[in-house]
Design an enzyme around this catalytic site. Structure first.
Site, PDB file in Angstrom:
ATOM      1  N   LYS A  25      24.456 -18.328  -7.373  1.00 17.06           N
ATOM      2  CA  LYS A  25      25.099 -18.036  -6.098  1.00 17.06           C
ATOM      3  C   LYS A  25      24.147 -17.717  -4.934  1.00 17.06           C
ATOM      4  CE  LYS A  25      29.645 -16.838  -7.944  1.00 17.06           C
ATOM      5  NZ  LYS A  25      30.378 -17.976  -7.372  1.00 17.06           N
ATOM      6  N   ASP A  67      24.631 -11.226 -17.075  1.00 16.76           N
ATOM      7  CA  ASP A  67      25.057 -12.273 -16.158  1.00 16.76           C
ATOM      8  C   ASP A  67      25.068 -11.703 -14.740  1.00 16.76           C
ATOM      9  OD1 ASP A  67      26.525 -13.977 -14.511  1.00 16.76           O
ATOM     10  OD2 ASP A  67      27.959 -14.537 -16.055  1.00 16.76           O
ATOM     11  N   PHE A  94      33.875 -13.448 -16.693  1.00 19.01           N
ATOM     12  CA  PHE A  94      33.839 -14.844 -16.262  1.00 19.01           C
ATOM     13  C   PHE A  94      32.392 -15.306 -16.295  1.00 19.01           C
ATOM     14  CE2 PHE A  94      33.469 -18.396 -13.396  1.00 19.01           C
ATOM     15  CZ  PHE A  94      34.559 -19.179 -13.736  1.00 19.01           C
TER      16      PHE A  94
END
Length: 387
Positions: free
Chosen positions: A236, A207, A122
């Site tokens: 995040k 990532d 993702f």
């Protein structure tokens, strides 16, 4: 009637306040929060040091755009560079934007276009990052995807070694797949990616949007694997809840992102930088990271001891305070009963409970979570019938 697009399956909880590892709803109910805003509130909810940093900046300037010098950007970038293998930083507003920047930089720098990613990955919901994501369920309905993305099985060393061609710009990977089930990468797999990138003259993109900023007990999760990516993306946990993303790149890539090649109106604005600056001061402390690692090992071991004999439980895995409990059935009923009993957790796919507590979580709070998980999973195990 709601005035919002129904793009989220929202819980029937309206949060009134939050502090540390707890949320409080408008009915006065208290929840132990092992969601942390989806791995965002790494210092817990409303950390005072971050709040004070933002408040101080609020009294000075909120936004000027990147047409001006922003000293806080240099300060935060320096901290990211000093704790990574990178040399320069581009600031954005989210993980998707950070990954978008990485994809653009890889194509521009190499002059090639194909990006290799992995099934169940993702990487975001912008058009390019949606195309990079290896999950059909989030791609359906949006028409043709951006071209020249190719997906390989995760943790498949031979699939990586078999890659050929002179058109590959980059290989992009999560060192722990988050949305894909909390699946840690195998060291030989990640090393094979690094070696294949060198062989193909492609860039190695990691990532770290969910795994970065201390989540696994290291500043960045790639540090567990003795690899050296060309590009690292984050978001995040970087701003403790304030929207901010970043892409870190090595020195040889700097000239490919010259003035006018890429931009973000709000990226790296002073308020976001104030939040990131205070966040990194705490998390990038060696003793803090050591405590995260120790907490993660303790929590995982307690879960194994408490749940190993439950027929409902298939596997327990993860790194640091990013833990997945794979069940032999859909997790939604278990998550609902946990929520009713005051513990918030996430799914990671249909059969995995994802635990993302604040990195400041206490032993007492972890003990409470283990007790609630063990008792609720046991109740559901009693009615579980293997097919």
């Amino acid at each position: 009637m709601s005035y919002l697009f129904p793009t989220y399956a929202r819980l029937d909880i309206e949060v009134e306040k939050a502090e540390g590892a707890y949320l409080y709803d408008t009915n006065g109910k208290k929840y132990l929060d092992f969601v942390s805003g989806i791995a965002v509130c790494n210092l817990g909810h409303c950390p005072k040091t971050v709040s004070q940093s933002i408040q101080k900046q609020l009294e000075k300037v909120w936004h000027v755009s990147n047409l001006f010098q922003i000293p806080l950007q240099e300060k935060v970038a320096k901290k990211l560079v000093e704790h990574s293998v990178g040399d320069a930083v581009f600031f954005a507003n989210s993980g998707a934007e950070a990954n978008e920047a990485a994809i653009k930089l890889a194509r521009k720098h190499t002059g090639k276009h194909k990006i290799i990613t992995f099934l169940q990955s993702f990487h975001g919901r912008t058009y390019a990052t949606l195309s990079a994501t290896g999950q059909k369920k989030v791609q359906e309905g949006f028409g043709p995807l951006a071209p020249t993305f190719e997906y390989l099985p995760y943790n498949d060393v031979e699939a990586v070694k078999s890659l050929k061609g002179n058109d590959i710009a980059a290989i992009m990977v999560e060192v722990v797949q988050g949305e894909g089930g909390v699946v840690p990468g195998d060291p030989t797999f990640l090393k094979a990616i690094e070696e294949k990138c060198k062989e193909l003259d492609a860039l190695f993109i990691v990532d770290e949007v969910q795994t970065g900023i201390g989540r696994t007990g290291k500043a960045f999760a790639y540090e567990h694997y003795k690899i050296s990516p060309d590009i690292i993306t984050l978001a995040k946990g970087l701003g403790s809840g304030f929207p901010v993303g970043a892409m870190i790149g090595k020195k040889h890539l700097i000239s490919s992102f010259s003035p006018g090649s890429h931009a973000s109106t709000f990226g790296g604005n002073p308020l976001a930088m104030a939040a990131a600056d205070a966040t990194l001061d705490e998390i990038f402390n060696e003793s803090f990271l050591t405590s995260v690692s120790e907490k993660g090992k303790w929590l995982k071991q307690q879960l194994i001891e408490q749940l190993q004999d439950e027929p409902l439980v298939k596997d327990i895995r993860g790194k640091g305070l990013m833990i997945g409990i794979e069940l032999n059935t859909d997790v939604q009923n278990v998550l609902t009963s946990l929520r009713e009993n005051g513990l918030l957790a996430l799914p990671a796919g249909p059969k995995v409970i994802r635990l993302l507590p604040p990195l400041t979580v206490t032993k007492q709070e972890m003990e409470k979570a283990v007790h609630l998980l063990a008792s609720n999973i046991h109740l559901h195990s009693l009615t579980f019938s293997p097919s």
